[in-house]
Design an enzyme around this catalytic site. Structure first.
Site, mmCIF file in Angstrom:
data_model
loop_
_atom_site.group_PDB
_atom_site.id
_atom_site.type_symbol
_atom_site.label_atom_id
_atom_site.label_comp_id
_atom_site.label_asym_id
_atom_site.label_seq_id
_atom_site.Cartn_x
_atom_site.Cartn_y
_atom_site.Cartn_z
ATOM 1 N N ASN A 9 -54.307 4.473 38.156
ATOM 2 C CA ASN A 9 -52.967 5.031 38.353
ATOM 3 C C ASN A 9 -52.812 5.410 39.827
ATOM 4 O O ASN A 9 -53.343 6.413 40.274
ATOM 5 C CB ASN A 9 -52.807 6.266 37.446
ATOM 6 N N LYS A 11 -50.173 6.329 41.352
ATOM 7 C CA LYS A 11 -49.161 7.373 41.540
ATOM 8 C C LYS A 11 -48.243 7.033 42.733
ATOM 9 O O LYS A 11 -47.950 5.861 42.953
ATOM 10 C CB LYS A 11 -49.829 8.741 41.718
ATOM 11 N N HIS A 94 -47.696 10.775 31.103
ATOM 12 C CA HIS A 94 -48.695 11.349 32.017
ATOM 13 C C HIS A 94 -48.372 12.835 32.203
ATOM 14 O O HIS A 94 -47.201 13.230 32.219
ATOM 15 C CB HIS A 94 -48.662 10.607 33.355
ATOM 16 N N GLU A 96 -48.219 14.640 34.688
ATOM 17 C CA GLU A 96 -47.296 14.932 35.800
ATOM 18 C C GLU A 96 -45.844 14.687 35.370
ATOM 19 O O GLU A 96 -44.935 15.394 35.809
ATOM 20 C CB GLU A 96 -47.676 14.099 37.028
ATOM 21 N N GLU A 166 -56.387 13.110 28.776
ATOM 22 C CA GLU A 166 -56.513 13.604 30.141
ATOM 23 C C GLU A 166 -56.368 15.121 30.148
ATOM 24 O O GLU A 166 -55.226 15.638 30.167
ATOM 25 C CB GLU A 166 -55.421 12.994 31.018
ATOM 26 N N GLY A 172 -57.136 15.392 39.166
ATOM 27 C CA GLY A 172 -56.980 15.606 40.602
ATOM 28 C C GLY A 172 -57.632 16.883 41.105
ATOM 29 O O GLY A 172 -57.388 17.296 42.239
ATOM 30 N N SER A 212 -60.504 13.258 37.100
ATOM 31 C CA SER A 212 -61.564 13.267 38.118
ATOM 32 C C SER A 212 -62.749 12.374 37.752
ATOM 33 O O SER A 212 -63.900 12.698 38.052
ATOM 34 C CB SER A 212 -62.019 14.697 38.412
ATOM 35 N N GLY A 233 -57.217 8.211 38.645
ATOM 36 C CA GLY A 233 -56.234 8.463 39.695
ATOM 37 C C GLY A 233 -56.854 8.242 41.066
ATOM 38 O O GLY A 233 -56.996 7.112 41.543
ATOM 39 N N GLY A 234 -57.286 9.330 41.714
ATOM 40 C CA GLY A 234 -57.777 9.287 43.092
ATOM 41 C C GLY A 234 -58.775 8.175 43.382
ATOM 42 O O GLY A 234 -58.635 7.444 44.379
HETATM 43 C C1 PEP Z 1 -54.652 10.696 36.498
HETATM 44 O O1 PEP Z 1 -53.756 11.102 37.215
HETATM 45 O O2 PEP Z 1 -54.392 10.056 35.486
HETATM 46 C C2 PEP Z 1 -56.013 11.033 36.871
HETATM 47 C C3 PEP Z 1 -56.939 10.937 35.969
HETATM 48 O O3 PEP Z 1 -56.212 11.432 38.172
HETATM 49 P P1 PEP Z 1 -57.625 11.773 38.872
HETATM 50 O O4 PEP Z 1 -58.580 10.672 38.495
HETATM 51 O O5 PEP Z 1 -57.332 11.812 40.321
HETATM 52 O O6 PEP Z 1 -58.066 13.080 38.314
#
Ligand code: PEP
Length: 249
Positions: A9, A11, A94, A96, A166, A172, A212, A233-234
Site C-alpha cells: 500500500n 498510500k 483501511h 486511515e 491491521e 506506521g 509495521s 505500508g512503509g
Molecule cells: C498499512 O498502512 O496498511 C500498513 C500496514 O502500514 P505500515 O506497514 O507502514 O505499518
C-alpha cells in the site's frame, strides 16, 4: 486455496517517475513464484502501472473505491472505472479511511458490492485501535467489522475477498503485533467466518497481517498458521525491502 500474498500500500507517496521506477524494479526482481505480489499505487498512476507490470505476475489495485455505481460524485472513482483500466484489486476500509474519512462498515459493505459486481477482488481491512485492545474489546470489534462488512455476501462472493487484519496501533508506528497476537486474531477471524460460511470456505480465504511488517519480522509473522501474507505500508516503498518480505514465506 488460500494464496500467499504480499500487498504494497503506497498510500499518498511517490511522484509519477518514482512510482514507475519502483514498479519496474519489482518487475525485474525475482521472488518466490508461489507468492502473489500486488501493488496499490496512488489512483492516478494505476493505468500506467498496469502497463508496466503486464508481462509479470504482479497485480495492481486501488486504495479506495466509491460505494456508488456512477454519476455526480466529484473526485470519486467507481469500481467499473477500476476494471476498465485493467486493475484487479482494491483495498476497502483501511484504518486511515475509517479514521480520516469517517468510513463505516455499512458504507464499506456497499463498496465491496460494487467491486464484486465488477469482478475486482476487495482486500477488506479490519483492526482495533489501542484503547479497544486495552479494554479487551478487540475481538468484539473485529467481529463486528467482519460481520457488518462481509456477512451479506454469499459463500461464492466471500471467497472472492481477501481480509487484512491491521491492528491500528501497529500501522506506521514501528510497533508490530507479536506473532502470537497476530495468529490469535487471524485464527479468531477465520473462526468467525467459519461460523457463518463453514470451515471449508473459511479455510480458503487469505487473511493478511498489516502493521509495521518489515524484512526483519515478516518470516516469523508469515510462519503463523493463519497468516497468509501481509499488507505492507512503509516497507513496500523500497524495492529491496518489499522483495525481501515477499521471500519471507
Ligand atoms: C498499512 O498502512 O496498511 C500498513 C500496514 O502500514 P505500515 O506497514 O507502514 O505499518
Amino acid at each position: 486455496m488460500k494464496k500467499k500474498i504480499v500487498a504494497g500500500n503506497w498510500k499518498m507517496n511517490k511522484t509519477f517517475n518514482h512510482a514507475k521506477e519502483l514498479a519496474q524494479q519489482l518487475v525485474n526482481s525475482s521472488y518466490d513464484t508461489e507468492v502473489n505480489m500486488i501493488l496499490f499505487p496512488p489512483a492516478l498512476y494505476v493505468s500506467e502501472l498496469v502497463d508496466i507490470t503486464s508481462e509479470s505476475s504482479i497485480g495492481i489495485g486501488l486504495q479506495n473505491v466509491s460505494e456508488h455505481e456512477k454519476g455526480a460524485f466529484t473526485g470519486e472513482i467507481s469500481a467499473e472505472m477500476i476494471a476498465s483500466v485493467g486493475a484487479q484489486y482494491c483495498i476497502v476500509g483501511h484504518s486511515e479511511r475509517r479514521e480520516y474519512f469517517g468510513e463505516q462498515n455499512q458504507v464499506l459493505s456497499k463498496k465491496i458490492n460494487q467491486l464484486l459486481l465488477n469482478k475486482i477482488t476487495p482486500i477488506y481491512c479490519c483492526g482495533e485501535i489501542l484503547v479497544e485492545r486495552e479494554k479487551g474489546n478487540h475481538f468484539n470489534l473485529v467481529k463486528s467489522q467482519i460481520k457488518e462488512g462481509l456477512f451479506h455476501l454469499s459463500s461464492e462472493e466471500i471467497l472472492s475477498c481477501i481480509v487484512a487484519y491491521e491492528p491500528v496501533w501497529a500501522i506506521g508506528t514501528g510497533v508490530t503485533a507479536t506473532s502470537d497476537q497476530a495468529q490469535e486474531m487471524h485464527s479468531f477471524i477465520r473462526g468467525v467466518i467459519a461460523e457463518k460460511y463453514g470451515l471449508e470456505v473459511a479455510s480458503k480465504i487469505s487473511i493478511l497481517y498489516g502493521g509495521s511488517c518489515n524484512p526483519e519480522n515478516a518470516k516469523e509473522l508469515f510462519a503463523c498458521n493463519d497468516v497468509d501474507g501481509g499488507l505492507i505500508g512503509g516497507a513496500s516503498l523500497v524495492a529491496e525491502k518489499f522483495i525481501s518480505i515477499a521471500n519471507s514465506f
